[in-house]
Design a protein around this motif. Structure first.
Motif, PDB file in Angstrom:
ATOM      1  N   PRO A 346      29.642  -5.364  22.605  1.00 12.57           N
ATOM      2  CA  PRO A 346      29.844  -4.378  21.526  1.00 12.57           C
ATOM      3  C   PRO A 346      28.631  -4.285  20.607  1.00 12.57           C
ATOM      4  CG  PRO A 346      31.714  -5.869  21.697  1.00 12.57           C
ATOM      5  CD  PRO A 346      30.691  -6.379  22.626  1.00 12.57           C
ATOM      6  N   GLN A 347      28.061  -5.460  20.248  1.00 11.46           N
ATOM      7  CA  GLN A 347      26.878  -5.536  19.384  1.00 11.46           C
ATOM      8  C   GLN A 347      25.685  -4.822  20.039  1.00 11.46           C
ATOM      9  OE1 GLN A 347      26.753  -9.678  18.127  1.00 11.46           O
ATOM     10  NE2 GLN A 347      24.675  -9.313  17.385  1.00 11.46           N
ATOM     11  N   ALA A 348      25.520  -5.082  21.363  1.00 13.33           N
ATOM     12  CA  ALA A 348      24.395  -4.491  22.107  1.00 13.33           C
ATOM     13  C   ALA A 348      24.572  -2.983  22.225  1.00 13.33           C
ATOM     14  CB  ALA A 348      24.289  -5.126  23.495  1.00 13.33           C
ATOM     15  N   THR A 349      25.800  -2.584  22.528  1.00 10.46           N
ATOM     16  CA  THR A 349      26.063  -1.144  22.684  1.00 10.46           C
ATOM     17  C   THR A 349      25.742  -0.407  21.384  1.00 10.46           C
ATOM     18  OG1 THR A 349      27.863  -1.862  24.107  1.00 10.46           O
ATOM     19  CG2 THR A 349      27.789   0.480  23.622  1.00 10.46           C
ATOM     20  N   ASP A 350      26.115  -1.039  20.236  1.00 10.84           N
ATOM     21  CA  ASP A 350      25.827  -0.428  18.925  1.00 10.84           C
ATOM     22  C   ASP A 350      24.347  -0.105  18.779  1.00 10.84           C
ATOM     23  OD1 ASP A 350      28.350  -0.442  18.047  1.00 10.84           O
ATOM     24  OD2 ASP A 350      28.109  -2.084  16.579  1.00 10.84           O
ATOM     25  N   LYS A 351      23.501  -0.989  19.363  1.00 12.12           N
ATOM     26  CA  LYS A 351      22.048  -0.814  19.236  1.00 12.12           C
ATOM     27  C   LYS A 351      21.454  -0.073  20.436  1.00 12.12           C
ATOM     28  CE  LYS A 351      18.870  -3.697  17.189  1.00 12.12           C
ATOM     29  NZ  LYS A 351      18.148  -4.956  17.069  1.00 12.12           N
ATOM     30  N   GLY A 352      22.304   0.351  21.348  1.00 14.53           N
ATOM     31  CA  GLY A 352      21.821   1.048  22.539  1.00 14.53           C
ATOM     32  C   GLY A 352      21.025   0.150  23.461  1.00 14.53           C
ATOM     33  N   ILE A 353      21.394  -1.144  23.483  1.00 15.57           N
ATOM     34  CA  ILE A 353      20.688  -2.104  24.350  1.00 15.57           C
ATOM     35  C   ILE A 353      21.523  -2.327  25.616  1.00 15.57           C
ATOM     36  CG2 ILE A 353      19.871  -4.509  24.542  1.00 15.57           C
ATOM     37  CD1 ILE A 353      19.310  -4.369  21.505  1.00 15.57           C
ATOM     38  N   ALA A 354      20.873  -2.170  26.758  1.00 15.03           N
ATOM     39  CA  ALA A 354      21.580  -2.362  28.029  1.00 15.03           C
ATOM     40  C   ALA A 354      21.628  -3.849  28.370  1.00 15.03           C
ATOM     41  CB  ALA A 354      20.847  -1.607  29.129  1.00 15.03           C
ATOM     42  N   VAL A 355      22.795  -4.303  28.817  1.00 12.14           N
ATOM     43  CA  VAL A 355      22.929  -5.730  29.187  1.00 12.14           C
ATOM     44  C   VAL A 355      23.105  -5.839  30.702  1.00 12.14           C
ATOM     45  CG1 VAL A 355      24.244  -7.847  28.831  1.00 12.14           C
ATOM     46  CG2 VAL A 355      24.000  -6.219  26.960  1.00 12.14           C
ATOM     47  N   ASN A 356      22.187  -6.537  31.369  1.00 10.00           N
ATOM     48  CA  ASN A 356      22.275  -6.759  32.827  1.00 10.00           C
ATOM     49  C   ASN A 356      22.557  -8.230  33.114  1.00 10.00           C
ATOM     50  OD1 ASN A 356      21.392  -4.115  33.172  1.00 10.00           O
ATOM     51  ND2 ASN A 356      19.236  -4.761  33.118  1.00 10.00           N
ATOM     52  N   THR A 357      23.259  -8.437  34.214  1.00  6.17           N
ATOM     53  CA  THR A 357      23.442  -9.842  34.645  1.00  6.17           C
ATOM     54  C   THR A 357      22.941  -9.985  36.083  1.00  6.17           C
ATOM     55  OG1 THR A 357      25.706  -9.246  35.144  1.00  6.17           O
ATOM     56  CG2 THR A 357      25.384 -10.579  33.199  1.00  6.17           C
ATOM     57  N   ARG A 358      22.213 -11.064  36.332  1.00  6.46           N
ATOM     58  CA  ARG A 358      21.747 -11.359  37.697  1.00  6.46           C
ATOM     59  C   ARG A 358      22.119 -12.799  38.030  1.00  6.46           C
ATOM     60  NH1 ARG A 358      15.794  -9.530  37.219  1.00  6.46           N
ATOM     61  NH2 ARG A 358      16.106  -7.310  36.850  1.00  6.46           N
ATOM     62  N   VAL A 359      23.313 -12.939  38.536  1.00 10.71           N
ATOM     63  CA  VAL A 359      23.783 -14.293  38.813  1.00 10.71           C
ATOM     64  C   VAL A 359      23.768 -14.533  40.328  1.00 10.71           C
ATOM     65  CG1 VAL A 359      25.716 -15.892  38.549  1.00 10.71           C
ATOM     66  CG2 VAL A 359      25.169 -14.300  36.720  1.00 10.71           C
ATOM     67  N   ALA A 360      23.059 -15.519  40.779  1.00 13.69           N
ATOM     68  CA  ALA A 360      22.936 -15.818  42.217  1.00 13.69           C
ATOM     69  C   ALA A 360      24.294 -16.208  42.792  1.00 13.69           C
ATOM     70  CB  ALA A 360      21.942 -16.947  42.426  1.00 13.69           C
TER      71      ALA A 360
END
Ligand code: ADP
Length: 489
Positions: A346-360
């Motif tokens: 929610p915090q990231a979306t507010d700032k328009g920051i994309a969150v990616n995950t790369r979990v092996a």
């Protein structure tokens, strides 16, 4: 000399006497036809020879036997435990009795000397064992210890003393201190304490010594304690000197002072802010409902920050003091990352920051405290959101490192990056990049807490790579000890 030998020696003059008598007699018969002078002479010589045979030979034999008996008596006295009785002539008895008496006294003296020698050997071994014990105790001490005797010579010391005072321990024993120690003032202090003779007095002084090989340059400050030691007659037998390095204690004291001043400064900022807004509300300075709501919100945020500050400070000091409660369990890092992403989104979306995950797609379970590890991931992601401008990107990755048998988690962003001179201080308590203080609110304790959780609690590692203006990548590793400890069990 044997009796046979005496007899054969005695036979020589006897035979000579008889031969001369026969010769003289035959000379007399042949020459003059008269017997008187020659026969007289021959008879005299013969009688002399017979007398010699009858008297002297037995005496010689008797004497020889007495000597042989005396010899075997003396031999038995020197070899046997008990002296054999003397069987020689009576006139020798007082001499042999006196001899036997002396031998007995000598034996008693020898016995007592042997007992004393055995006692001394036992005492020597005991004191040698005690000395070795004391030396082992001294060598495990961190403090330097030097013991000197009544002649100001070294009687004992440990390796730390040799390192600190700069001498060779293997050659130090029985060396005079003023020859051994380059510090003249230091040896004089030891001598003064010995000469004072005050057994109950322990002298404490601070003394600065030059730093030795392998230590930091400059000088090291020691607290020196000197005390007289006494012998069994209550006389001063020497001096014990103990040198305690004050460097670490001073560093800790300095760290505490710094912490207290930084902590009070950080606590005062939100407190002053709360106080100011409360005063304004009390004084009715909020013009309308909107302004009042704004003031309430500020007060709420500041108390929230105050709470986080106090929580972080308490958590760090608990970990540092080793009294933190750790709930060790199997932690699935994948699940932990999912939880952190949904918390931060929610915090990231507010700032328009994309969150990616790369979990092996590998086993990423570790042994650790799930709540603490969650706090680390969340802290790093929250920082990335705080210090990444709008429209940026945040990536959380996790993989296993088979070489170090650990799970590696990293949080990278396309944010402000960190100035190179700030990088070495980033994990210090209360450290904040000066220019970013306006960018986001913070306590400067988040990364310090992360470091403690990763390194002190989980024996992992934490680090950062960053380029100013290009973004940062924070990473940490946690050993996969869950499987390891099972295998070892
Ligand atoms: P804070 O509460 O101030 O964020 P932290 O200990 O978490 O305290 O971080 C210390 C400082 O490190 C921050 O104040 C900021 O200056 C810098 N920092 C941390 N993470 C980042 C990041 N991802 N990008 C840029 N700077 C960062």
């Amino acid at each position: 000399m044997r009796a046979g030998k005496i007899a054969s020696l005695a036979l020589v003059p006897v035979m000579a006497g008889i031969a001369s008598a026969v010769y003289l007699a035959s000379e007399g018969i042949a020459g003059q036809g008269s017997t008187t002078p020659f026969w007289n002479l021959a008879i005299t010589a013969g009688l002399a020879a017979v007398a010699f045979l009858v008297v002297l030979v037995p005496v010689g034999i008797q004497h020889d036997r007495s000597l042989a008996a005396l010899k075997s008596f003396i031999e038995s006295a020197s070899a046997d435990e008990s002296v054999a009785p003397y069987v020689g002539p009576r006139w020798m008895h007082p001499i042999t009795a006196a001899f036997t008496g002396e031998v007995d006294k000598f034996r008693q003296r020898e016995q007592s000397l042997q007992n004393q020698l055995r006692d001394l050997e036992i005492r020597h071994r005991v004191s040698e064992a005690e000395r070795r014990q004391v030396e082992s105790v001294l060598n495990v001490l961190r403090d330097a210890v030097l013991v000197t005797d009544a002649f100001n010579e070294v009687s004992m010391g440990n390796q730390r003393a040799a390192d600190v005072l700069g001498f060779d321990l293997s050659e130090a024993i029985h060396q005079p201190i003023d020859r051994l120690l380059s510090e003249e003032r230091f040896s004089q202090m030891i001598k003064d304490v010995r000469e004072s003779g005050n057994i109950n007095d322990c002298r404490h002084v601070e003394y600065e010594l030059p730093a030795r090989v392998g230590e930091a340059d400059g000088t090291t400050v020691f607290e020196v304690a000197m005390s007289c030691v006494e012998n069994h007659k209550n006389e001063v037998a020497g001096v014990v000197t103990v040198l305690h390095d004050l460097t670490r204690e001073r560093e800790l004291a300095q760290m505490k002072t710094d912490f207290v001043s930084k902590a009070s400064h950080e606590l005062r900022t939100p407190l002053s802010s709360i106080r100011a807004y409360v005063e304004m509300l009390v004084d009715g300075e909020a013009a309308d409902e909107k302004a009042r709501d704004e003031f309430y919100q500020i007060i709420y945020d500041e108390t929230d920050r105050l709470g986080r500050l106090i929580d972080n400070m308490l958590n760090i000091s608990r970990i540092e003091a080793g009294i933190v409660q750790i709930e060790r369990e199997e932690v699935d890092v994948k699940a932990l990352i999912d939880r952190a992403v949904s918390t931060i989104e929610p915090q990231a979306t507010d700032k328009g920051i994309a969150v990616n995950t790369r979990v092996a797609d590998v086993d990423l379970r570790v042994e650790g405290d799930a709540d603490m590890l969650f706090q680390v991931v969340l802290n790093l992601m929250s920082n990335s959101v705080k210090y990444t401008p709008e429209g940026g990107r945040l990536t959380v990755s996790a993989d296993s490192d088979n070489l170090t048998r650990s799970t590696v988690v990293s949080v990278s962003d396309t944010g402000l990056g960190i100035p190179p001179d700030a990088l070495p201080r980033l994990f210090e308590k209360f450290f904040r990049v000066e220019n970013y203080k306006r960018v986001a609110k913070g306590t400067g304790l988040g990364l310090s807490l992360c470091k403690h959780i990763v390194e002190t609690v989980h024996r992992g590692q934490i680090g950062v790579e960053s380029k100013l203006g290009m973004g940062s990548k924070f990473w940490f590793t946690i050993p996969m000890r869950y499987e390891g400890s099972r295998a070892a069990a």
